[in-house]
Structure formats: structure tokens, C-alpha cells
Write an enzyme that holds these catalytic residues in place. Structure first.
Site, PDB file in Angstrom:
ATOM      1  N   SER A  65       0.844  -1.184   0.000  1.00 36.81           N
ATOM      2  CA  SER A  65       0.000   0.000   0.000  1.00 36.81           C
ATOM      3  C   SER A  65       0.890   1.248   0.000  1.00 36.81           C
ATOM      4  CB  SER A  65      -0.976  -0.024   1.187  1.00 36.81           C
ATOM      5  OG  SER A  65      -2.032   0.893   0.956  1.00 36.81           O
ATOM      6  N   ASP A 183     -10.023  -3.307  -6.474  1.00 37.43           N
ATOM      7  CA  ASP A 183      -9.675  -2.431  -5.347  1.00 37.43           C
ATOM      8  C   ASP A 183     -10.798  -1.440  -5.035  1.00 37.43           C
ATOM      9  OD1 ASP A 183      -8.296  -0.699  -3.487  1.00 37.43           O
ATOM     10  OD2 ASP A 183      -6.422  -1.439  -4.348  1.00 37.43           O
ATOM     11  N   HIS A 239      -8.105  -4.498  -2.100  1.00 38.57           N
ATOM     12  CA  HIS A 239      -6.807  -3.959  -1.696  1.00 38.57           C
ATOM     13  C   HIS A 239      -6.081  -4.878  -0.714  1.00 38.57           C
ATOM     14  CE1 HIS A 239      -3.954  -0.724  -1.627  1.00 38.57           C
ATOM     15  NE2 HIS A 239      -3.966  -0.674  -0.320  1.00 38.57           N
TER      16      HIS A 239
END
Length: 256
Positions: A65, A183, A239
Site C-alpha cells: 500500500s 480495489d 486492496h
């Protein structure tokens, strides 16, 4: 990250894995991921890497991330010890314009961050004390972003060309970018492949190859792409949702 560290150590016997921690405890590390100036975090990581005798001949870096763009800053700013390859798993290299979901959704933190970003993402106080503001990229306020973003605009060469950044990034053997194909946390998801919204609106996105950053080759990405150094991977899932099998077959080969 503890799980990832153990996974890599199990699959590649004898490998040395350093799991970076910013702060003296896991709680402090989590707090710093929201509130510690990213430039200070990058300096701290560079210090840790420089002091680790196991890494002095070079290392592969893997960021998850926002850790993806933070480690890219390390590659650009701190060439010693040398980063050999950078693997960005869901990193937002052109920033975000939206905060649809975030870790800790059950708390009031996400709502507070959204309100703060809406009120003044580019104000000095917010830039210096809210991590997510430092890679907030408003396509409707490009000039304000370029002028006031204290982190992302700098590492993306938005205010001029830092030849050292370009030279250091081009020294990577591979720059791997993983995009999560379902995502719901990153807006826009194409930022994970260094794409973004077409300037002046927030509906149509363009890939990296159509951005001015690439066309003008301000960061050396066009040169790296032509040399086969850029790797774009897609994985089904939200994600940071991936299977151990996918990680083993797709990511581990870049570490061996």
C-alpha cells in the site's frame, strides 16, 4: 508484515528479511503511518538501512500500500546501500483523490481524515501532520498540488527535475507494480500502475504511458520501460487481498 516476513523466510531458506518499523512499538508504528511526516519517515528508514550490515551489498525492497511510494522515495533519495529491485504491492504512485475505505473503518479515524482532507489537504499544518494528505493528488487543483504537496509532488518531479532522483531510480534492476483489480480502497486504482486521472477532471483515467511524467521522462520511467525494467502485474481481489499461492508464484521469483 510479520506474516509476510515469515512467509518469505519459509520459502527462501537463509534469506535475511528486515521488517521496517517506524517507532519503538507496533502501536507507535501504526500511529506514525497516519501522523508522522513522510519525509521524516523516509529519513528514518534510510538511517536504518545504512546501519544494517546485512544490507550493504544491496537489497530488494517490498512495500505494501502506501509503503510502495514511500520505498520509492527511499530508492530516489538514498542510493546507499543500493536498492536492487522495488516491489510495490498496491502502492499509489500518482497519489489518491478519494478515501473510499481505510484501515480501521470501524473507528472515527477515517471520517476525520476525510473531513480534514476536504477542508484543506494542501494547508501547511495538514501536509506536515497527516500522512494521507502528503500523497493527496487533486486533479482539479493541479497547481495547488504541485506547489504545496510536501512529499508526492517532490518525488514525482512536479516542481522541476532532480537529476539525482532520476539517476537513482533508473539504477533499479526491476520496478514491479502490483495493481488489485477489484480495489475499493484506492481511488483511482490505476495509481497502483502509476496512472492517474486526466488533468482537470476526476472521471477519465489514463495509463502511465500517456502521462506527462512519462512523455517528458522526468523520472526516467520511459527509459526504464523501454529497457524492460518496469513490470505491471494485476491480481484479482480487493486492496491487499491475495493468496499465499499467488505470492509464492508471482512475487517470490523477484526476490531470488
Amino acid at each position: 508484515m510479520g506474516y509476510i516476513k515469515k512467509l518469505v523466510e519459509k520459502k527462501i531458506p537463509g534469506i535475511y528479511v528486515l521488517s521496517l518499523k517506524i517507532g519503538s512499538s507496533l502501536i507507535q508504528d501504526m500511529e506514525n503511518s497516519f501522523f508522522m511526516n513522510v519525509n521524516e519517515q523516509v529519513r528514518e528508514v534510510c538511517r536504518q538501512l545504512a546501519q544494517d550490515p546485512q544490507l550493504q551489498r544491496g537489497y530488494n525492497a517490498m512495500g505494501f500500500s502506501q509503503g510502495g511510494q514511500f520505498l520509492r522515495a527511499v530508492a530516489q533519495r538514498c542510493p546507499a546501500p543500493p536498492m536492487l529491485s522495488l516491489i510495490s504491492v498496491g502502492g499509489q504512485h500518482q497519489g489518491v483523490y478519494g478515501f473510499p475505505r481505510c484501515p480501521g473503518e470501524s473507528s472515527h479515524l477515517c471520517d476525520w481524515i476525510r473531513k480534514t482532507l476536504d477542508l484543506g489537504a494542501y494547508s501547511k499544518a495538514v501536509q506536515e501532520h497527516l500522512v494521507q494528505a502528503e500523497y493527496w493528488h487533486d486533479p482539479l487543483k493541479e497547481e495547488e498540488y504541485r506547489k504545496n504537496s510536501i512529499f508526492l509532488a517532490d518525488i514525482n518531479q512536479e516542481r522541476g527535475i532532480n537529476e539525482t532522483y532520476k539517476k537513482n531510480l533508473k539504477a533499479l534492476k526491476k520496478f514491479v507494480m502490483v495493481k488489485f483489480l477489484n480495489d475499493t480502497m484506492v481511488d483511482p486504482p490505476i495509481s497502483e500502475w502509476f496512472g492517474f486521472y486526466k488533468s482537470g477532471q476526476a472521471k477519465e483515467t489514463i495509463p502511465l504511458q500517456e502521462t506527462s511524467l512519462y512523455k517528458e521522462d522526468r523520472l526516467g520511467l520511459q527509459e526504464m520501460d523501454k529497457a524492460g525494467k518496469l513490470v505491471f502485474l494485476g491480481v484479482q481481489g480487493d486492496h491487499l487481498h491475495f493468496s499465499e499461492e499467488w505470492f509464492d508464484s508471482t512475487i517470490l521469483p523477484f526476490l531470488q
